[in-house]
Structures are given as C-alpha cells and as structure tokens.
Scaffold this motif. Sequence first.
Motif, PDB file in Angstrom:
ATOM      1  N   UNK A  44       0.853  -1.191   0.000  1.00 29.74           N
ATOM      2  CA  UNK A  44       0.000   0.000   0.000  1.00 29.74           C
ATOM      3  C   UNK A  44       0.884   1.234   0.000  1.00 29.74           C
ATOM      4  N   UNK A  45       0.673   2.083  -0.998  1.00 34.84           N
ATOM      5  CA  UNK A  45       1.431   3.329  -1.089  1.00 34.84           C
ATOM      6  C   UNK A  45       0.444   4.456  -0.810  1.00 34.84           C
ATOM      7  N   UNK A  46       0.552   5.020   0.389  1.00 32.81           N
ATOM      8  CA  UNK A  46      -0.412   6.044   0.803  1.00 32.81           C
ATOM      9  C   UNK A  46       0.217   7.429   0.939  1.00 32.81           C
ATOM     10  N   UNK A  47       1.505   7.514   0.601  1.00 37.23           N
ATOM     11  CA  UNK A  47       2.203   8.798   0.605  1.00 37.23           C
ATOM     12  C   UNK A  47       3.457   8.625  -0.233  1.00 37.23           C
ATOM     13  N   UNK A  48       4.057   9.745  -0.627  1.00 40.04           N
ATOM     14  CA  UNK A  48       5.284   9.666  -1.403  1.00 40.04           C
ATOM     15  C   UNK A  48       6.404   9.195  -0.490  1.00 40.04           C
ATOM     16  N   UNK A  49       6.959   8.037  -0.828  1.00 40.10           N
ATOM     17  CA  UNK A  49       8.045   7.455  -0.055  1.00 40.10           C
ATOM     18  C   UNK A  49       9.016   6.844  -1.062  1.00 40.10           C
ATOM     19  N   UNK A  50      10.113   7.535  -1.300  1.00 39.55           N
ATOM     20  CA  UNK A  50      11.065   7.094  -2.327  1.00 39.55           C
ATOM     21  C   UNK A  50      11.508   5.651  -2.131  1.00 39.55           C
ATOM     22  N   UNK A  51      11.786   5.276  -0.892  1.00 42.43           N
ATOM     23  CA  UNK A  51      12.253   3.913  -0.628  1.00 42.43           C
ATOM     24  C   UNK A  51      11.168   2.885  -0.960  1.00 42.43           C
ATOM     25  N   UNK A  52       9.957   3.112  -0.505  1.00 40.25           N
ATOM     26  CA  UNK A  52       8.860   2.171  -0.769  1.00 40.25           C
ATOM     27  C   UNK A  52       8.570   2.083  -2.268  1.00 40.25           C
ATOM     28  N   UNK A  53       8.558   3.201  -2.954  1.00 38.62           N
ATOM     29  CA  UNK A  53       8.285   3.192  -4.395  1.00 38.62           C
ATOM     30  C   UNK A  53       9.374   2.416  -5.132  1.00 38.62           C
ATOM     31  N   UNK A  54      10.631   2.638  -4.785  1.00 39.84           N
ATOM     32  CA  UNK A  54      11.727   1.893  -5.417  1.00 39.84           C
ATOM     33  C   UNK A  54      11.620   0.407  -5.090  1.00 39.84           C
ATOM     34  N   UNK A  55      11.211   0.095  -3.875  1.00 43.74           N
ATOM     35  CA  UNK A  55      11.053  -1.301  -3.445  1.00 43.74           C
ATOM     36  C   UNK A  55       9.964  -1.995  -4.265  1.00 43.74           C
ATOM     37  N   UNK A  56       8.830  -1.335  -4.441  1.00 46.48           N
ATOM     38  CA  UNK A  56       7.732  -1.908  -5.230  1.00 46.48           C
ATOM     39  C   UNK A  56       8.149  -2.023  -6.699  1.00 46.48           C
ATOM     40  N   UNK A  57       8.888  -1.040  -7.209  1.00 48.44           N
ATOM     41  CA  UNK A  57       9.400  -1.148  -8.578  1.00 48.44           C
ATOM     42  C   UNK A  57      10.293  -2.379  -8.726  1.00 48.44           C
ATOM     43  N   UNK A  58      11.106  -2.664  -7.727  1.00 49.64           N
ATOM     44  CA  UNK A  58      11.954  -3.865  -7.757  1.00 49.64           C
ATOM     45  C   UNK A  58      11.112  -5.133  -7.748  1.00 49.64           C
ATOM     46  N   UNK A  59      10.008  -5.113  -7.006  1.00 48.52           N
ATOM     47  CA  UNK A  59       9.119  -6.279  -6.991  1.00 48.52           C
ATOM     48  C   UNK A  59       8.467  -6.445  -8.371  1.00 48.52           C
ATOM     49  N   UNK A  60       8.140  -5.329  -9.032  1.00 50.37           N
ATOM     50  CA  UNK A  60       7.581  -5.403 -10.385  1.00 50.37           C
ATOM     51  C   UNK A  60       8.584  -6.037 -11.346  1.00 50.37           C
ATOM     52  N   UNK A  61       9.840  -5.632 -11.249  1.00 48.05           N
ATOM     53  CA  UNK A  61      10.881  -6.235 -12.087  1.00 48.05           C
ATOM     54  C   UNK A  61      10.989  -7.736 -11.810  1.00 48.05           C
ATOM     55  N   UNK A  62      10.928  -8.083 -10.537  1.00 53.81           N
ATOM     56  CA  UNK A  62      11.016  -9.487 -10.143  1.00 53.81           C
ATOM     57  C   UNK A  62       9.840 -10.292 -10.712  1.00 53.81           C
ATOM     58  N   UNK A  63       8.641  -9.746 -10.631  1.00 54.47           N
ATOM     59  CA  UNK A  63       7.455 -10.432 -11.159  1.00 54.47           C
ATOM     60  C   UNK A  63       7.544 -10.567 -12.672  1.00 54.47           C
ATOM     61  N   UNK A  64       8.039  -9.544 -13.345  1.00 52.40           N
ATOM     62  CA  UNK A  64       8.201  -9.591 -14.796  1.00 52.40           C
ATOM     63  C   UNK A  64       9.177 -10.699 -15.184  1.00 52.40           C
ATOM     64  N   UNK A  65      10.280 -10.820 -14.464  1.00 46.67           N
ATOM     65  CA  UNK A  65      11.250 -11.884 -14.733  1.00 46.67           C
ATOM     66  C   UNK A  65      10.644 -13.250 -14.468  1.00 46.67           C
ATOM     67  N   UNK A  66       9.876 -13.369 -13.385  1.00 47.65           N
ATOM     68  CA  UNK A  66       9.221 -14.637 -13.044  1.00 47.65           C
ATOM     69  C   UNK A  66       8.240 -15.043 -14.146  1.00 47.65           C
ATOM     70  N   UNK A  67       7.485 -14.070 -14.636  1.00 43.75           N
ATOM     71  CA  UNK A  67       6.468 -14.350 -15.658  1.00 43.75           C
ATOM     72  C   UNK A  67       7.102 -14.778 -16.983  1.00 43.75           C
ATOM     73  N   UNK A  68       8.346 -14.357 -17.207  1.00 40.31           N
ATOM     74  CA  UNK A  68       9.010 -14.696 -18.451  1.00 40.31           C
ATOM     75  C   UNK A  68       9.734 -16.022 -18.438  1.00 40.31           C
ATOM     76  N   UNK A  69       9.749 -16.697 -17.274  1.00 41.56           N
ATOM     77  CA  UNK A  69      10.422 -17.987 -17.193  1.00 41.56           C
ATOM     78  C   UNK A  69       9.476 -19.113 -17.560  1.00 41.56           C
ATOM     79  N   UNK A  70       9.951 -20.036 -18.391  1.00 42.64           N
ATOM     80  CA  UNK A  70       9.083 -21.159 -18.786  1.00 42.64           C
ATOM     81  C   UNK A  70       8.817 -22.128 -17.666  1.00 42.64           C
TER      82      UNK A  70
END
Length: 70
Positions: A44-70
Amino acid sequence: MVDVIEDAPRWLSVCFYGDMISDPEDMGDFVPEGLLGEDAMCFDIDRWDDHLIAYVESRMDEAWQYAGTP
C-alpha cells in the motif's frame, strides 16, 4: 494488480501473486487467497516514499522476470 483506492486521501494498492516475488524487507502484507483465490503479497502506497516506491518497482521487475520464465 494495481488499484487506486478512492479514500481520503487516495492511495495505491499494488498486489502480486505470492509465488511471483520475494519480500526481503518484509514491507508487504500477505493476503491469503487475496488475488483471484490465490495467495497474494500487497503493498500500500499512501504517501510519497522514495524507498517504498523503489522497493515496489523492484518487486515489479522481479514479477516480470518470473512471468518470463518457462
């Protein structure tokens, strides 16, 4: 899944299937059967928090990599 929660103030909920990502800093909320009946990890992002936003972006990258694996 990304959802804008219309509340006062608005906030953003970003959820992933639980097996698609890790949460090394334990910043997410585990939601049993929370995403189409599957376990989910949500952030949950309920305010501007650079660390949390970067953390969630990293999770998005991780999910994208996971989705691309056979």
